[in-house]
Motif scaffolding. Structure first.
Motif, mmCIF file in Angstrom:
data_model
loop_
_atom_site.group_PDB
_atom_site.id
_atom_site.type_symbol
_atom_site.label_atom_id
_atom_site.label_comp_id
_atom_site.label_asym_id
_atom_site.label_seq_id
_atom_site.Cartn_x
_atom_site.Cartn_y
_atom_site.Cartn_z
ATOM 1 N N TYR A 284 66.214 49.796 21.234
ATOM 2 C CA TYR A 284 64.841 49.523 20.791
ATOM 3 C C TYR A 284 64.010 49.128 22.009
ATOM 4 N N LEU A 285 62.933 49.842 22.229
ATOM 5 C CA LEU A 285 62.053 49.572 23.366
ATOM 6 C C LEU A 285 60.606 49.562 22.901
ATOM 7 N N THR A 286 59.822 48.622 23.415
ATOM 8 C CA THR A 286 58.380 48.752 23.274
ATOM 9 C C THR A 286 57.903 49.767 24.316
ATOM 10 N N ALA A 287 56.763 50.371 24.073
ATOM 11 C CA ALA A 287 56.233 51.341 25.030
ATOM 12 C C ALA A 287 55.990 50.694 26.386
ATOM 13 N N GLU A 288 55.535 49.450 26.371
ATOM 14 C CA GLU A 288 55.290 48.748 27.631
ATOM 15 C C GLU A 288 56.584 48.532 28.409
ATOM 16 N N TYR A 289 57.657 48.202 27.691
ATOM 17 C CA TYR A 289 58.921 47.976 28.389
ATOM 18 C C TYR A 289 59.508 49.301 28.886
ATOM 19 N N PHE A 290 59.320 50.364 28.117
ATOM 20 C CA PHE A 290 59.731 51.695 28.570
ATOM 21 C C PHE A 290 59.040 52.025 29.897
ATOM 22 N N MET A 291 57.722 51.753 29.953
ATOM 23 C CA MET A 291 56.977 52.004 31.198
ATOM 24 C C MET A 291 57.518 51.149 32.334
ATOM 25 N N TYR A 292 57.747 49.863 32.038
ATOM 26 C CA TYR A 292 58.229 48.961 33.083
ATOM 27 C C TYR A 292 59.563 49.437 33.645
ATOM 28 N N ARG A 293 60.504 49.809 32.745
ATOM 29 C CA ARG A 293 61.817 50.242 33.208
ATOM 30 C C ARG A 293 61.727 51.548 33.997
ATOM 31 N N PHE A 294 60.847 52.450 33.583
ATOM 32 C CA PHE A 294 60.719 53.727 34.286
ATOM 33 C C PHE A 294 60.111 53.516 35.674
ATOM 34 N N VAL A 295 59.055 52.715 35.746
ATOM 35 C CA VAL A 295 58.439 52.440 37.050
ATOM 36 C C VAL A 295 59.429 51.720 37.960
ATOM 37 N N HIS A 296 60.198 50.788 37.394
ATOM 38 C CA HIS A 296 61.209 50.078 38.189
ATOM 39 C C HIS A 296 62.261 51.061 38.709
ATOM 40 N N ALA A 297 62.649 52.029 37.875
ATOM 41 C CA ALA A 297 63.632 53.020 38.311
ATOM 42 C C ALA A 297 63.081 53.886 39.440
ATOM 43 N N ILE A 298 61.785 54.216 39.379
ATOM 44 C CA ILE A 298 61.173 55.002 40.455
ATOM 45 C C ILE A 298 61.180 54.212 41.751
ATOM 46 N N ARG A 299 60.781 52.938 41.669
ATOM 47 C CA ARG A 299 60.703 52.121 42.879
ATOM 48 C C ARG A 299 62.078 51.880 43.494
ATOM 49 N N SER A 300 63.086 51.788 42.640
ATOM 50 C CA SER A 300 64.438 51.557 43.151
ATOM 51 C C SER A 300 65.185 52.861 43.407
ATOM 52 N N LYS A 301 64.463 53.994 43.250
ATOM 53 C CA LYS A 301 65.045 55.326 43.474
ATOM 54 C C LYS A 301 66.287 55.531 42.612
ATOM 55 N N ASN A 302 66.138 55.162 41.352
ATOM 56 C CA ASN A 302 67.270 55.220 40.431
ATOM 57 C C ASN A 302 66.889 55.936 39.139
ATOM 58 N N THR A 303 65.950 56.874 39.245
ATOM 59 C CA THR A 303 65.440 57.532 38.037
ATOM 60 C C THR A 303 66.491 58.377 37.337
ATOM 61 N N LEU A 304 67.382 59.010 38.079
ATOM 62 C CA LEU A 304 68.400 59.849 37.445
ATOM 63 C C LEU A 304 69.305 59.018 36.545
#
Length: 489
Positions: free
Chosen positions: A217-237
């Motif tokens: 279960y994710l809120t849209a805001e948390y989905f965004m936060y986790r995705f942006v965090h994955a981009i910054r940490s180069k861990n999107t895959l």
């Protein structure tokens, strides 16, 4: 859920929970006003950190109960924006934690109109860890916190949500490998009608009925936060692999999803999960076609599932909600007296949504417990005057206008937003645009977008055309007055 913009904190303060809490208190003061702040937030203190749980203390059990039920999710969300590692806010009564302090007679009262005093940052005090930590998926991805009280058992069913509840139960109790008939399941509703309760009930039921099913279960805001965090940490895959390897993905408040890359990733995830027969459940405050930023293929994919709308509860359902909430309060205050005539008055007067009904019960109980005043009609009229006033001045939404207009003229809502230009469609469309302009605060471009992405000049033409028809055609004037009465019900 609402997006917040809390005060920024300096690097020196960022590592201390007490400093973060002082900033959050300042934001709560600004957001809710002085009266609410001094009644509920001023005496809450930071106690420490237990793993990923923030522990706050209150001076009395009643303040703990009230704050946790009414402001707990908001406080958690504000805290997570400043410290994303936190997953829960837990309240304790201060008497069990430290000696209670009292104001000495004759002591000067605090200057409540002044700025919040910035406490000297104190290091985290470690407190016993909670008995159960939120479940994590493989790879460490943690969902948004779930309220254990949001279950199907605690959900009041009625005509306004019967279809949505039935579909949600079907989704929640499905077994791995079952053919999924409602995928994606899209739940549309205005604020306070039970979207979040229903979504979290699905997540809680899945974990009980089929523990082997991986649910997130994710809120849209948390989905965004986790995705942006994955981009910054180069861990999107890794982020993508985790999302696409779950059995039930639940996303709440999709209207808050922003950013081109985030929308693209959401679209890819949605397609992958649906194509692989994994369940997706989404909620938003409006239908997919009315959401900004979604790509046409995503709208099409969402439209290919089951779209259900939660409506405003009728009197019978409002009464049932009130009785359910009052019963919960009696478990805390066993001497609570809530007269039947007051229940009836609230059920008939507070007609907006379930959240306002919750607020009405909580407010009456607070007046009763804090002032020892019995709950009666006089108290209800005084304590709920702002809710009653809100009912008198409630403005309809464009979706309400489209629904009522289509029903009145015997056309579909899809006809109103289509490109069709037959007379049987054009006049209701123009009247709906006119009502949208005169009864809502929406701008001409916004109204045009809600009516099939039309230009603002088209809306302006419709408004002027209807104004002319009102003057010369009594039937049009009568239709508009009828629609206004229907919208006011």
């Amino acid at each position: 859920m609402t997006a917040f913009e809390p005060s920024t904190i300096s690097e020196d303060e960022a590592d201390t929970g007490s400093a973060i809490w002082q900033r959050i208190k300042a934001d709560l003061r600004a957001a809710h006003g002085e009266d609410i702040y001094t009644s509920w937030f001023e005496r809450i203190e930071f106690e420490g950190i237990a793993g990923t749980v923030v522990v706050l203390s209150t001076p009395t059990p009643f303040i703990r109960h009230w704050t946790q039920n009414n402001y707990g999710p908001e406080i958690l969300q504000r805290y997570r924006i400043l410290d994303p590692s936190m997953t829960e806010v837990r309240f304790k009564v201060r008497g069990a934690l430290r000696p209670k302090t009292t104001t000495q007679p004759g002591a000067a009262a605090p200057n409540r109109a002044g700025p919040v005093a910035q406490a000297t940052p104190a290091p985290h005090r470690q407190i016993d860890a909670p008995a159960a930590a939120p479940a994590k998926l493989a790879g460490g991805l943690e969902g948004s916190p779930l309220e254990t009280r949001y279950t199907f058992a605690s959900l009041v069913e009625g005509p306004s949500n019967a279809l949505a509840v039935a579909a949600a139960k079907k989704v929640a109790t499905a077994n791995p490998g079952d053919r999924i008939p409602y995928n994606p399941l899209f739940i549309s509703a205005a604020v306070g009608l039970g979207k979040t309760h229903l979504l979290q009930a699905i997540a809680n039921e899945v974990r009980i009925a089929n523990p082997q099913r991986r649910v997130l279960y994710l809120t849209a805001e948390y989905f965004m936060y986790r995705f942006v965090h994955a981009i910054r940490s180069k861990n999107t895959l890794s982020f993508k692999d985790i999302l696409r390897d779950i059995d039930v993905l639940i996303i709440d408040d999709l209207q808050f999803l922003n950013g081109t890359k985030v929308h693209e990733e959401f679209g890819h995830t949605l397609t992958t999960l649906v194509d692989s027969q994994r369940q997706v459940v989404i909620a938003a405050d409006r239908a997919p076609n009315d959401l900004d930023g979604l790509e046409p293929r995503v709208r099409s994919r969402l439209g290919g599932g089951l779209l259900v709308e939660l409506d405003v509860p009728d009197y019978g359902m409002r009464r049932a909600i009130l009785e359910h909430r009052i019963a919960a309060q009696r478990e805390i205050f066993d001497q609570l007296v809530f007269p039947e005539d007051v229940v009836d008055f609230v059920a008939r007067s507070v007609t907006t949504n379930g959240r306002d009904l919750d607020g009405a019960v909580n407010r009456l109980v607070a007046h009763n417990q804090l002032t020892s005043t019995p709950i009666d009609l006089k108290m209800a009229e005084t304590a709920l005057r702002d809710l009653l006033k809100a009912r008198e001045t409630r403005r309809p939404k464009i979706e309400d206008i489209q629904r009522v207009t289509s029903q009145h003229f015997g056309v579909s809502r899809q006809d109103l937003i289509s490109a069709r230009r037959t007379r049987v469609i054009v006049r209701p469309r123009q009247i709906a645009m006119y009502l949208s302009k005169t009864l809502t605060p929406r701008s001409l471009p916004e109204i045009g977008r809600r009516f099939g992405n039309r230009d603002h000049t088209t809306v302006l033409h419709a408004v002027r055309k209807v104004e002319e028809m009102i003057d010369r055609d009594p039937q049009v004037a009568e239709d508009i007055e009828t629609l206004k009465r229907l919208l006011d019900q």
